[in-house]
Design a protein around this motif. Structure first.
Motif, PDB file in Angstrom:
ATOM      1  N   GLY A  35       0.799  -1.217   0.000  1.00 36.50           N
ATOM      2  CA  GLY A  35       0.000   0.000   0.000  1.00 36.50           C
ATOM      3  C   GLY A  35       0.830   1.264   0.000  1.00 36.50           C
ATOM      4  N   ALA A  36       2.095   1.171   0.427  1.00 34.24           N
ATOM      5  CA  ALA A  36       2.979   2.337   0.344  1.00 34.24           C
ATOM      6  C   ALA A  36       3.313   2.597  -1.119  1.00 34.24           C
ATOM      7  CB  ALA A  36       4.251   2.088   1.143  1.00 34.24           C
ATOM      8  N   PRO A  37       3.493   3.839  -1.502  1.00 30.78           N
ATOM      9  CA  PRO A  37       3.752   4.139  -2.915  1.00 30.78           C
ATOM     10  C   PRO A  37       5.140   3.704  -3.360  1.00 30.78           C
ATOM     11  CG  PRO A  37       3.974   6.116  -1.598  1.00 30.78           C
ATOM     12  CD  PRO A  37       3.439   5.049  -0.670  1.00 30.78           C
ATOM     13  N   TYR A  38       5.264   3.422  -4.642  1.00 33.06           N
ATOM     14  CA  TYR A  38       6.580   3.278  -5.265  1.00 33.06           C
ATOM     15  C   TYR A  38       7.141   4.678  -5.487  1.00 33.06           C
ATOM     16  CZ  TYR A  38       9.883   3.036  -9.138  1.00 33.06           C
ATOM     17  OH  TYR A  38      10.980   3.205  -9.939  1.00 33.06           O
ATOM     18  N   HIS A  39       8.433   4.847  -5.172  1.00 35.90           N
ATOM     19  CA  HIS A  39       9.052   6.171  -5.213  1.00 35.90           C
ATOM     20  C   HIS A  39       9.831   6.354  -6.520  1.00 35.90           C
ATOM     21  CE1 HIS A  39       7.896   6.800  -1.044  1.00 35.90           C
ATOM     22  NE2 HIS A  39       8.313   5.571  -0.811  1.00 35.90           N
ATOM     23  N   LEU A  40       9.628   7.505  -7.129  1.00 33.44           N
ATOM     24  CA  LEU A  40      10.196   7.819  -8.437  1.00 33.44           C
ATOM     25  C   LEU A  40      11.701   7.542  -8.457  1.00 33.44           C
ATOM     26  CD1 LEU A  40       9.448   9.125 -11.221  1.00 33.44           C
ATOM     27  CD2 LEU A  40      10.279  11.279 -10.253  1.00 33.44           C
ATOM     28  N   GLY A  41      12.148   6.921  -9.543  1.00 34.40           N
ATOM     29  CA  GLY A  41      13.565   6.648  -9.704  1.00 34.40           C
ATOM     30  C   GLY A  41      14.064   5.509  -8.849  1.00 34.40           C
ATOM     31  N   SER A  42      13.156   4.631  -8.394  1.00 32.50           N
ATOM     32  CA  SER A  42      13.530   3.499  -7.524  1.00 32.50           C
ATOM     33  C   SER A  42      14.258   3.967  -6.271  1.00 32.50           C
ATOM     34  CB  SER A  42      14.384   2.474  -8.288  1.00 32.50           C
ATOM     35  OG  SER A  42      13.645   1.898  -9.344  1.00 32.50           O
ATOM     36  N   PRO A  49       9.200   8.379 -16.469  1.00 32.99           N
ATOM     37  CA  PRO A  49       8.289   8.155 -15.332  1.00 32.99           C
ATOM     38  C   PRO A  49       7.260   7.056 -15.584  1.00 32.99           C
ATOM     39  CG  PRO A  49       7.483   9.972 -16.637  1.00 32.99           C
ATOM     40  CD  PRO A  49       8.758   9.514 -17.301  1.00 32.99           C
ATOM     41  N   LEU A  50       7.460   6.266 -16.658  1.00 34.31           N
ATOM     42  CA  LEU A  50       6.449   5.258 -16.992  1.00 34.31           C
ATOM     43  C   LEU A  50       6.276   4.232 -15.880  1.00 34.31           C
ATOM     44  CD1 LEU A  50       7.197   4.639 -20.790  1.00 34.31           C
ATOM     45  CD2 LEU A  50       5.351   5.988 -19.759  1.00 34.31           C
ATOM     46  N   ARG A  51       7.398   3.780 -15.304  1.00 35.76           N
ATOM     47  CA  ARG A  51       7.224   2.748 -14.275  1.00 35.76           C
ATOM     48  C   ARG A  51       6.614   3.338 -13.006  1.00 35.76           C
ATOM     49  NH1 ARG A  51      12.987   2.954 -14.457  1.00 35.76           N
ATOM     50  NH2 ARG A  51      14.003   3.423 -12.471  1.00 35.76           N
ATOM     51  N   TRP A  52       6.919   4.591 -12.695  1.00 38.11           N
ATOM     52  CA  TRP A  52       6.294   5.231 -11.526  1.00 38.11           C
ATOM     53  C   TRP A  52       4.784   5.312 -11.723  1.00 38.11           C
ATOM     54  CZ3 TRP A  52       3.439   9.745 -10.925  1.00 38.11           C
ATOM     55  CH2 TRP A  52       3.246  10.173  -9.595  1.00 38.11           C
ATOM     56  N   LEU A  53       4.368   5.724 -12.907  1.00 37.10           N
ATOM     57  CA  LEU A  53       2.932   5.816 -13.197  1.00 37.10           C
ATOM     58  C   LEU A  53       2.270   4.445 -13.160  1.00 37.10           C
ATOM     59  CD1 LEU A  53       3.111   8.387 -16.139  1.00 37.10           C
ATOM     60  CD2 LEU A  53       2.056   8.780 -13.892  1.00 37.10           C
ATOM     61  N   GLY A  54       2.896   3.460 -13.797  1.00 37.45           N
ATOM     62  CA  GLY A  54       2.288   2.137 -13.898  1.00 37.45           C
ATOM     63  C   GLY A  54       2.195   1.407 -12.577  1.00 37.45           C
ATOM     64  N   ILE A  55       3.279   1.428 -11.797  1.00 36.21           N
ATOM     65  CA  ILE A  55       3.290   0.694 -10.526  1.00 36.21           C
ATOM     66  C   ILE A  55       2.302   1.314  -9.540  1.00 36.21           C
ATOM     67  CG2 ILE A  55       4.702   0.081  -8.526  1.00 36.21           C
ATOM     68  CD1 ILE A  55       7.101  -0.011 -10.545  1.00 36.21           C
ATOM     69  N   ASN A  56       2.312   2.621  -9.427  1.00 35.98           N
ATOM     70  CA  ASN A  56       1.398   3.261  -8.480  1.00 35.98           C
ATOM     71  C   ASN A  56      -0.056   3.145  -8.931  1.00 35.98           C
ATOM     72  OD1 ASN A  56       3.192   4.076  -6.411  1.00 35.98           O
ATOM     73  ND2 ASN A  56       3.946   5.712  -7.718  1.00 35.98           N
ATOM     74  N   ALA A  57      -0.284   3.140 -10.243  1.00 36.41           N
ATOM     75  CA  ALA A  57      -1.644   2.889 -10.732  1.00 36.41           C
ATOM     76  C   ALA A  57      -2.093   1.480 -10.360  1.00 36.41           C
ATOM     77  CB  ALA A  57      -1.704   3.085 -12.242  1.00 36.41           C
ATOM     78  N   GLY A  58      -1.164   0.524 -10.447  1.00 36.36           N
ATOM     79  CA  GLY A  58      -1.496  -0.853 -10.064  1.00 36.36           C
ATOM     80  C   GLY A  58      -1.833  -0.975  -8.589  1.00 36.36           C
ATOM     81  N   LEU A  59      -1.063  -0.288  -7.737  1.00 42.08           N
ATOM     82  CA  LEU A  59      -1.345  -0.312  -6.307  1.00 42.08           C
ATOM     83  C   LEU A  59      -2.718   0.293  -6.006  1.00 42.08           C
ATOM     84  CD1 LEU A  59       2.158   0.714  -4.911  1.00 42.08           C
ATOM     85  CD2 LEU A  59       1.044  -1.502  -4.614  1.00 42.08           C
TER      86      LEU A  59
END
Length: 459
Positions: free
Chosen positions: A304-311, A421-431
């Motif tokens: 539930g915690a967000p994925y942070h930009l740039g890993s 920022p594609l993975r930041w958008l995708g991972i957080n959208a999935g969460l």
């Protein structure tokens, strides 16, 4: 909480001082790196082995996880069967089942090896109960068991419980059924990893802490304090892998957060259950997990915690008051006894990063041409999987062809994650989608359409 109760002062070992030549250099003193060192040193005491750790042994996921030593593997049997062998053929059904059997055996191997090294990891093999607390969750539980039966897995592996059977193990609100597997042990992860670090040192392995590796290349590890030259370099860095040049998109670090209560009175445990220290979860979409500790605490965590930009991985990300508050609210909702009167006090709240590969499939391997080896991508199921990785890397490094080196995950290469920022958008959208899916099911009482839509994207 694990760090505070590990019976260890966590004093750092000496860093590397100058260049070093060894046979095997292992980057990362978590469970993967230390099990690899343990099994290599046990098999060939003459090997020169060095473990290099940026912080201290057990600093990362290995010393701060939920304490499940389970047979769970992040990729399904169907996925494992579909992985390709070096000759291009698919591994198939028998190989996938062999991987599952190896995972089941790894739970017992952790217990055996820890006992053999005199490590008191406060281990109790009570299995896992995965509750169904709505009609939609019960439908998923039934589907899971049906899938297991289609693969030839019997009641001794996974079985469906009715409401009475589930409540005989743990009494949570709204329970209508559950699945149960015996293949999980609750343990104290920091005791395990810290004890393992001492055990490998007794076997002659050099462990250098506060020694960050800044680059890995064939035959060498670079650090601020010197270069370590080795025939084989093992990358065992899991969620911290993106910090290494050239590996920024191999896995993404996603945070899982945890809370721990004060030791609970026996009267409270009589209402909750978990008499054999079974680990527990439920069939919601956004993962939660819990255990009863040896000293009577309730440890409960979840995503539930967000994925942070740039890993990004920072100490400040270990705590998120909103997520920790939601975990406590979920715990009270599951076990109302915890909120009666003044309520039960939460004494510790923490978190940490776990590593997720793009296809949600963990892997282990050795490129013989370069001498570079790796293991990881456990997606939070790493305590037992790291042990299997350590034994597999032992066989690969020593050049032995065994049943372990033939398993489907050996040599698998996951695709790289998308750039930012594609993975930041995708991972957080999935969460967010998984959170929405659980909310949808609480309203409709039917399996979520949102979850069905995004499931292929989330492994």
């Amino acid at each position: 909480m694990w760090h505070a109760t590990a019976g260890d002062d966590w004093a750092p070992r000496a860093p590397l001082r100058g260049d070093l030549d060894v046979d095997v250099a292992i980057v990362g003193a978590g469970l993967t790196g230390l099990w690899t060192a343990h099994y290599l040193a046990e098999a060939d005491p003459a090997l020169r082995i060095a473990v290099l750790e940026a912080e201290v042994a057990g600093y990362g996921a290995s010393g701060r996880n939920g304490g499940w030593c389970s047979a769970l593997f992040p990729a399904s049997l169907d996925t494992l069967a579909g992985l390709h062998r070096p000759d291009g053929r698919r591994h198939g059904r028998a190989a996938a089942l062999a991987q599952h059997a190896a995972m089941r055996a790894s739970v017992d191997e952790v217990a055996r090896a820890a006992a053999g090294e005199g490590i008191d990891a406060q281990l109790a093999k009570g299995g896992t109960i995965d509750l169904a607390r709505s009609p939609a969750q019960l439908a998923r539980a039934r589907t899971e068991v049906e899938h297991a039966r289609a693969w030839g897995r019997g009641d001794d592996d996974l079985r469906l419980l009715d409401r009475a059977g589930a409540e005989a193990v743990v009494r949570a609100s709204g329970t209508v059924g559950a699945t149960y597997t015996p293949d999980c042990a609750a343990l104290h992860p920091a005791r395990l990893v810290r004890g393992l670090a001492r055990a490998v040192e007794r076997r002659g392995v050099r462990v250098h802490e506060r020694t960050p590796v800044t680059a890995i290349a064939p035959g060498r590890c670079e650090t601020p304090y010197g270069v370590v030259r080795a025939d084989v370099v093992v990358r065992a860095t899991e969620g911290y892998t993106p910090r290494l040049p050239g590996h920024e998109r191999d896995v993404v670090p996603v945070y899982s957060l945890v809370i721990a209560t004060e030791p609970l009175p026996e009267a409270v445990w009589e209402e909750i259950g978990l008499a054999r220290r079974e680990t527990f979860s439920d069939h919601r979409h956004l993962v939660v997990y819990g255990q009863r500790t040896a000293d009577g605490r309730l440890v409960f965590g979840g995503r539930g915690a967000p994925y942070h930009l740039g890993s990004a991985i920072r100490p400040g990300h270990d705590r998120d008051p909103r997520v920790h508050a939601r975990l406590l609210a979920t715990l009270h909702e599951m076990f109302p006894v915890l909120g009666r009167g003044a309520g039960v006090r939460v004494t510790h709240a923490w978190g940490g990063a776990l590593g997720i590969p793009r296809d949600w499939c963990a892997s282990v391997g050795l490129d013989r041409a370069s001498g570079l080896a790796w293991a990881g991508g456990y997606v939070g199921d790493g305590v037992a999987t790291a042990n299997l990785a350590g034994r597999t890397l032992r066989d690969l490094v020593l050049g032995h062809e065994t049943a372990l080196t033939a398993l489907p995950w050996v040599g698998h290469r996951s695709p790289r994650w998308e750039p930012e920022p594609l993975r930041w958008l995708g991972i957080n959208a999935g969460l967010r989608a998984m959170t929405a899916a659980d909310a949808e099911e609480s309203l409709t009482r039917r399996p979520s359409l949102v979850a069905r839509a995004v499931a292929p994207l989330l492994g």
